[in-house]
Enzyme design. Structure first.
Site, PDB file in Angstrom:
ATOM      1  N   ILE A 265      73.733  84.581  22.786  1.00 15.75           N
ATOM      2  CA  ILE A 265      74.660  85.709  22.945  1.00 15.75           C
ATOM      3  C   ILE A 265      75.254  86.055  21.584  1.00 15.75           C
ATOM      4  O   ILE A 265      75.995  85.273  20.994  1.00 15.75           O
ATOM      5  CB  ILE A 265      75.761  85.375  23.962  1.00 15.75           C
TER       6      ILE A 265
ATOM      7  N   THR B 104      77.661  67.938  31.218  1.00 13.00           N
ATOM      8  CA  THR B 104      76.401  68.248  30.541  1.00 13.00           C
ATOM      9  C   THR B 104      75.350  67.213  30.905  1.00 13.00           C
ATOM     10  O   THR B 104      75.553  66.016  30.706  1.00 13.00           O
ATOM     11  CB  THR B 104      76.614  68.289  29.022  1.00 13.00           C
TER      12      THR B 104
ATOM     13  N   ARG C  73      68.919  73.191  21.077  1.00  7.27           N
ATOM     14  CA  ARG C  73      69.169  72.001  20.262  1.00  7.27           C
ATOM     15  C   ARG C  73      68.589  70.726  20.862  1.00  7.27           C
ATOM     16  O   ARG C  73      68.724  69.652  20.280  1.00  7.27           O
ATOM     17  CB  ARG C  73      70.684  71.824  20.063  1.00  7.27           C
TER      18      ARG C  73
ATOM     19  N   HIS D 268      70.888  74.044  25.887  1.00  5.65           N
ATOM     20  CA  HIS D 268      71.706  73.402  24.856  1.00  5.65           C
ATOM     21  C   HIS D 268      71.626  74.170  23.537  1.00  5.65           C
ATOM     22  O   HIS D 268      71.625  73.592  22.450  1.00  5.65           O
ATOM     23  CB  HIS D 268      71.270  71.952  24.647  1.00  5.65           C
TER      24      HIS D 268
ATOM     25  N   ARG E 138      77.848  79.353  19.506  1.00 15.97           N
ATOM     26  CA  ARG E 138      77.902  79.424  18.047  1.00 15.97           C
ATOM     27  C   ARG E 138      78.821  80.531  17.545  1.00 15.97           C
ATOM     28  O   ARG E 138      79.445  80.390  16.491  1.00 15.97           O
ATOM     29  CB  ARG E 138      76.502  79.633  17.492  1.00 15.97           C
TER      30      ARG E 138
ATOM     31  N   TYR F  55      74.485  72.048  10.818  1.00 17.28           N
ATOM     32  CA  TYR F  55      74.656  71.338  12.088  1.00 17.28           C
ATOM     33  C   TYR F  55      75.004  72.313  13.206  1.00 17.28           C
ATOM     34  O   TYR F  55      74.448  72.246  14.311  1.00 17.28           O
ATOM     35  CB  TYR F  55      75.759  70.282  11.951  1.00 17.28           C
TER      36      TYR F  55
ATOM     37  N   ILE G 256      81.475  72.715  21.875  1.00 15.21           N
ATOM     38  CA  ILE G 256      80.623  72.504  20.702  1.00 15.21           C
ATOM     39  C   ILE G 256      81.124  71.266  19.962  1.00 15.21           C
ATOM     40  O   ILE G 256      82.275  71.213  19.521  1.00 15.21           O
ATOM     41  CB  ILE G 256      80.641  73.719  19.752  1.00 15.21           C
ATOM     42  N   GLY G 257      80.257  70.274  19.832  1.00 15.27           N
ATOM     43  CA  GLY G 257      80.634  69.067  19.126  1.00 15.27           C
ATOM     44  C   GLY G 257      80.951  69.325  17.670  1.00 15.27           C
ATOM     45  O   GLY G 257      80.224  70.062  16.986  1.00 15.27           O
TER      46      GLY G 257
ATOM     47  N   ARG H  30      66.824  67.253  15.070  1.00 14.99           N
ATOM     48  CA  ARG H  30      67.142  68.503  14.392  1.00 14.99           C
ATOM     49  C   ARG H  30      66.858  68.342  12.899  1.00 14.99           C
ATOM     50  O   ARG H  30      67.587  67.661  12.187  1.00 14.99           O
ATOM     51  CB  ARG H  30      68.605  68.872  14.660  1.00 14.99           C
TER      52      ARG H  30
END
Length: 384
Positions: free
Chosen positions: A312, A155, A281, A278, A333, A24, A78-79, A164
């Site tokens: 990045i 957002t 995503r 995003h 991430r 995820y 980040i969810g 996804r």
């Protein structure tokens, strides 16, 4: 394992997290072309090495939105990232504060605003989506104000969620009920260190800020069903009036890829934009952030603060984004992987690594201050 780079944090996260959670965080939409381009386009930008310049006093500090920062970066929203370690967003905000950079709490983080505020000593940023339930939005903004959040990141690139494939392959999406729960339980049980730290010691699992509207439902499938049903496809630029009426602090619009949209944001009074797809995503096949950034910076860079995220993976990449026209970057991430690898200490190590890499990149391109970084430090056509 020995961790010496951002990819090392990713590998450590892969080893520690249940598969459904790692995929995820790690994955993108559809064939993940944009996800890959975010990384490759940025890493492929050649830096222009310069020598015999006095770089003995390198200064990474900057000021964004009235806030002095030790480096021109913030931890991106980040969810569910807080599930990577026990009460993860509370750990992340402490690490960010210690490093002198902002932390951004996602609307759909694992920890609610109040819990993060109790862990924080300084103001942090809050991220918001446009949600059908405007009353709930107003309540979230009120909580953010009460918690002392300094900046709102709004957002706009998620009127509908992207598809996804990895989430379907792991049972996180498209597999509800007992079958899906058992599938995820088996994956969690295969990672006993995570299951003990997060699954047991990290309770209660109430899905953070959206817990009140879930009305006691705490399953991941309940959370994703709420997300699918509550993002608002009717969102348009006039909705910024609603946000501005409820939020008087700095407002950053996240999810801008087109110069015309950046101009709209400037004309409607935004204080900043984030050039972002995003993290690859949402809509696969769009421009990477690195390619979208320069024309946007050219159009609105003198009217508002341009930030960027996406791809990045090093301090060198931070410098590249600044050279392309960003005044700061959002790290996504990378911090989620570091959280999984080592909690608060993992994020602290990551930020020290990014700082050290930035210092090397600046020294060897002959720049001693953040404000000195521009396209002239890039080699080839783009640096001219």
């Amino acid at each position: 394992m020995i961790i010496a780079s951002v990819p090392d944090f990713r590998e450590a996260a892969r080893r520690r997290l249940p598969r459904f959670l790692f995929e995820y965080i790690d994955g993108g939409s559809y064939a993940e072309e944009t996800l890959r381009r975010n990384v490759s386009d940025l890493a492929g930008l050649p830096l222009r090495q310069r020598v015999l310049r006095d770089v003995s006093q390198i200064d990474l500090s900057t000021t964004l939105f009235g806030q002095t920062m030790a480096m021109p970066l913030a931890l991106a929203p980040i969810g569910l990232a807080g599930l990577n370690a026990r009460r993860g967003e509370a750990q992340a905000v402490r690490a960010a504060e210690q490093a002198g950079v902002p932390f951004t709490l996602s609307t759909v983080g694992a920890c609610p605003i109040g819990e993060v505020a109790r862990a924080a000593q300084k103001p942090f940023w809050f991220q918001l989506y446009m949600i059908r339930d405007r009353a709930f939005m107003k309540e979230l903004l009120a909580q953010a104000r009460e918690a002392g959040c300094s900046t709102l990141v709004f957002t706009v690139d998620m009127p509908v969620p992207g598809s996804r494939y990895r989430d379907y392959h792991t049972g996180l999406a498209g597999s509800s009920g007992l079958k899906g729960a058992l599938w995820r339980f088996a994956q969690a049980a295969s990672k006993p260190a995570w299951a003990w730290d997060v699954g047991l010691r990290g309770r209660p699992h109430t899905l953070g800020n959206v817990a009140p509207v879930l009305q006691g439902k705490t399953g991941i499938e309940d959370f994703f069903a709420w997300m699918r049903n509550n993002f608002d496809p009717t969102i348009n630029w006039r909705d910024l009036d609603f946000i501005r009426a409820e939020w008087k602090g700095p407002l950053i619009i996240k999810g801008i890829l087109d110069p015309e949209d950046a101009r709209e944001a400037a004309e409607l009074g935004a204080d900043g934009v984030v050039v972002s797809n995003h993290g690859g995503r949402q809509l696969d096949g769009v421009l990477s952030s690195a390619r979208a950034l320069p024309p946007i910076a050219d159009v609105v860079g003198d009217r508002l603060t341009v930030l960027a995220d996406g791809g990045i993976r090093s301090g060198l990449d931070v410098v590249r984004m600044l050279a392309l026209g960003a005044k700061g970057v959002l790290l996504g991430r990378a911090w989620a992987w570091a959280l999984a690898a080592g909690g608060e200490a993992g994020i602290a190590k990551l930020l020290k690594l990014i700082e050290a890499e930035m210092r090397v990149a600046m020294a060897l391109t002959g720049t001693a201050r953040i404000e000195d970084i521009d396209r002239t430090i890039l080699a080839g056509e783009i640096g001219r």
